[in-house]
Motif scaffolding. Structure first.
Motif, PDB file in Angstrom:
ATOM      1  N   GLU A   1       0.839  -1.202   0.000  1.00  0.00           N
ATOM      2  CA  GLU A   1       0.000   0.000   0.000  1.00  0.00           C
ATOM      3  C   GLU A   1       0.872   1.249   0.000  1.00  0.00           C
ATOM      4  OE1 GLU A   1      -3.785  -1.982   2.427  1.00  0.00           O
ATOM      5  OE2 GLU A   1      -2.419  -0.578   3.433  1.00  0.00           O
ATOM      6  N   PHE A   2       1.935   1.234   0.812  1.00  0.00           N
ATOM      7  CA  PHE A   2       2.835   2.387   0.834  1.00  0.00           C
ATOM      8  C   PHE A   2       3.538   2.551  -0.512  1.00  0.00           C
ATOM      9  CE2 PHE A   2       6.919   4.447   1.326  1.00  0.00           C
ATOM     10  CZ  PHE A   2       6.581   5.595   2.026  1.00  0.00           C
ATOM     11  N   GLN A   3       4.016   1.456  -1.081  1.00  0.00           N
ATOM     12  CA  GLN A   3       4.718   1.544  -2.355  1.00  0.00           C
ATOM     13  C   GLN A   3       3.796   2.052  -3.461  1.00  0.00           C
ATOM     14  OE1 GLN A   3       6.204  -2.488  -2.646  1.00  0.00           O
ATOM     15  NE2 GLN A   3       8.220  -1.910  -1.864  1.00  0.00           N
ATOM     16  N   LEU A   4       2.543   1.620  -3.428  1.00  0.00           N
ATOM     17  CA  LEU A   4       1.577   2.093  -4.425  1.00  0.00           C
ATOM     18  C   LEU A   4       1.334   3.585  -4.258  1.00  0.00           C
ATOM     19  CD1 LEU A   4      -0.487   1.688  -6.689  1.00  0.00           C
ATOM     20  CD2 LEU A   4      -2.132   0.936  -4.949  1.00  0.00           C
ATOM     21  N   LEU A   5       1.124   4.027  -3.029  1.00  0.00           N
ATOM     22  CA  LEU A   5       0.895   5.449  -2.779  1.00  0.00           C
ATOM     23  C   LEU A   5       2.120   6.277  -3.178  1.00  0.00           C
ATOM     24  CD1 LEU A   5      -0.998   7.630  -1.594  1.00  0.00           C
ATOM     25  CD2 LEU A   5       0.107   7.228   0.622  1.00  0.00           C
ATOM     26  N   ALA A   6       3.313   5.774  -2.844  1.00  0.00           N
ATOM     27  CA  ALA A   6       4.538   6.489  -3.190  1.00  0.00           C
ATOM     28  C   ALA A   6       4.725   6.581  -4.697  1.00  0.00           C
ATOM     29  CB  ALA A   6       5.740   5.796  -2.548  1.00  0.00           C
ATOM     30  N   PHE A   7       4.398   5.507  -5.396  1.00  0.00           N
ATOM     31  CA  PHE A   7       4.523   5.515  -6.856  1.00  0.00           C
ATOM     32  C   PHE A   7       3.564   6.532  -7.465  1.00  0.00           C
ATOM     33  CE2 PHE A   7       3.816   3.873 -11.173  1.00  0.00           C
ATOM     34  CZ  PHE A   7       5.122   3.683 -11.598  1.00  0.00           C
ATOM     35  N   LEU A   8       2.341   6.572  -6.968  1.00  0.00           N
ATOM     36  CA  LEU A   8       1.369   7.556  -7.442  1.00  0.00           C
ATOM     37  C   LEU A   8       1.837   8.973  -7.119  1.00  0.00           C
ATOM     38  CD1 LEU A   8      -1.835   5.646  -6.334  1.00  0.00           C
ATOM     39  CD2 LEU A   8      -1.441   6.445  -8.674  1.00  0.00           C
ATOM     40  N   ALA A   9       2.415   9.152  -5.924  1.00  0.00           N
ATOM     41  CA  ALA A   9       2.893  10.477  -5.521  1.00  0.00           C
ATOM     42  C   ALA A   9       4.041  10.937  -6.404  1.00  0.00           C
ATOM     43  CB  ALA A   9       3.327  10.452  -4.056  1.00  0.00           C
ATOM     44  N   ASP A  10       4.860   9.988  -6.842  1.00  0.00           N
ATOM     45  CA  ASP A  10       5.974  10.332  -7.714  1.00  0.00           C
ATOM     46  C   ASP A  10       5.507  10.714  -9.115  1.00  0.00           C
ATOM     47  OD1 ASP A  10       8.772  10.655  -7.865  1.00  0.00           O
ATOM     48  OD2 ASP A  10       8.971   8.786  -8.980  1.00  0.00           O
ATOM     49  N   HIS A  11       4.225  10.453  -9.404  1.00  0.00           N
ATOM     50  CA  HIS A  11       3.644  10.796 -10.705  1.00  0.00           C
ATOM     51  C   HIS A  11       2.373  11.635 -10.494  1.00  0.00           C
ATOM     52  CE1 HIS A  11       6.088   7.192 -11.480  1.00  0.00           C
ATOM     53  NE2 HIS A  11       6.231   7.651 -12.703  1.00  0.00           N
ATOM     54  N   GLN A  12       2.475  12.584  -9.553  1.00  0.00           N
ATOM     55  CA  GLN A  12       1.303  13.405  -9.221  1.00  0.00           C
ATOM     56  C   GLN A  12       0.707  14.052 -10.463  1.00  0.00           C
ATOM     57  OE1 GLN A  12       1.169  16.071  -5.698  1.00  0.00           O
ATOM     58  NE2 GLN A  12       3.259  15.327  -5.348  1.00  0.00           N
TER      59      GLN A  12
END
Length: 231
Positions: A163-174
């Motif tokens: 869940e954290f990795q998914l959120l971080a990946f999305l955040a890196d592609h805001q």
């Protein structure tokens, strides 16, 4: 992992007599999600529950995170299936009709092997490059990649690693619309045929934990027909 009720009942009785706990799932996706939420000694996989390609792809995905025996059951395993499965690092390919008197020592011996194998003290995730380099603020959410931590309005939110990795990946592609296939490749590192449901489940969990109203998300939104976007 099986859809065969008779087989599941038989295994449940067998495990009960051995004083072993058994959880049942019926799909490869559910198995992947369960492994992210819980720790299991081993996996029993009924090959009749899905096709061989999905089996190989899923095993390839989970093998490194499962430090225990992975046993495949098949009604009539052939040499081609066995070759492919052993290349995917399964421990055994067994006939579904195997007797309990034989199955028990097989499981015990495989567990013994894993318990006595040399164990490294290094964290296999230690060298992973963070998916985001610095703190990211999304409304009242704050993502801290160094601490692998997310807070909402200053309160820590408990997320699984994926869940954290998914959120971080999305955040890196805001602001970018990412397809399920892009998220699968970016976060899980493998595009499993028909496995986009894994992404949907994790997005749903993130919304439940972070959005004020998970049914009407403000930050983690769906772009219908395309994918997801974090804004």
């Amino acid at each position: 992992m099986t859809k065969d009720q008779t087989f599941a009942t038989d295994l449940a009785h067998f495990c009960h007599h051995q004083h072993w706990d058994l959880d049942r799932v019926t799909t490869a996706t559910a198995l992947v999600v369960n492994l992210e939420q819980n720790t299991y000694t081993g996996i029993l996989w009924d090959l009749a529950a899905t096709n061989l390609d999905t089996t190989i792809a899923t095993i390839t995905l989970i093998r490194n995170q499962q430090n225990g025996p992975l046993l495949i059951f098949s009604p009539n395993p052939d040499d081609r299936q066995r070759r492919k499965l052993f290349r995917a690092k399964v421990d055994d390919v067994l006939e579904k009709e195997i007797t309990h008197d034989v199955l028990r020592p097989i499981i015990e011996q495989r567990c013994w092997l894993y318990q006595h194998a040399s164990v490294t003290t290094e964290d296999p995730f230690e060298e992973e490059k963070p998916l985001v380099e610095d703190h990211v603020q999304i409304g009242d959410w704050e993502i801290d990649p160094k601490k692998v931590q997310v807070t909402k309005a200053g309160q820590k939110v408990s997320l699984t690693r994926k869940e954290f990795q998914l959120l971080a990946f999305l955040a890196d592609h805001q602001g970018q619309v990412l397809s399920r296939e892009q998220l699968l490749n970016g976060v899980w590192g493998y595009d499993i045929l028909g496995s986009s449901r894994i992404v949907d489940i994790h997005v749903s969990h993130l919304r439940d934990k972070l959005e004020d109203d998970s049914q009407n998300p403000v930050h983690l939104t769906t772009v219908r027909g395309f994918g997801y976007k974090l804004e």
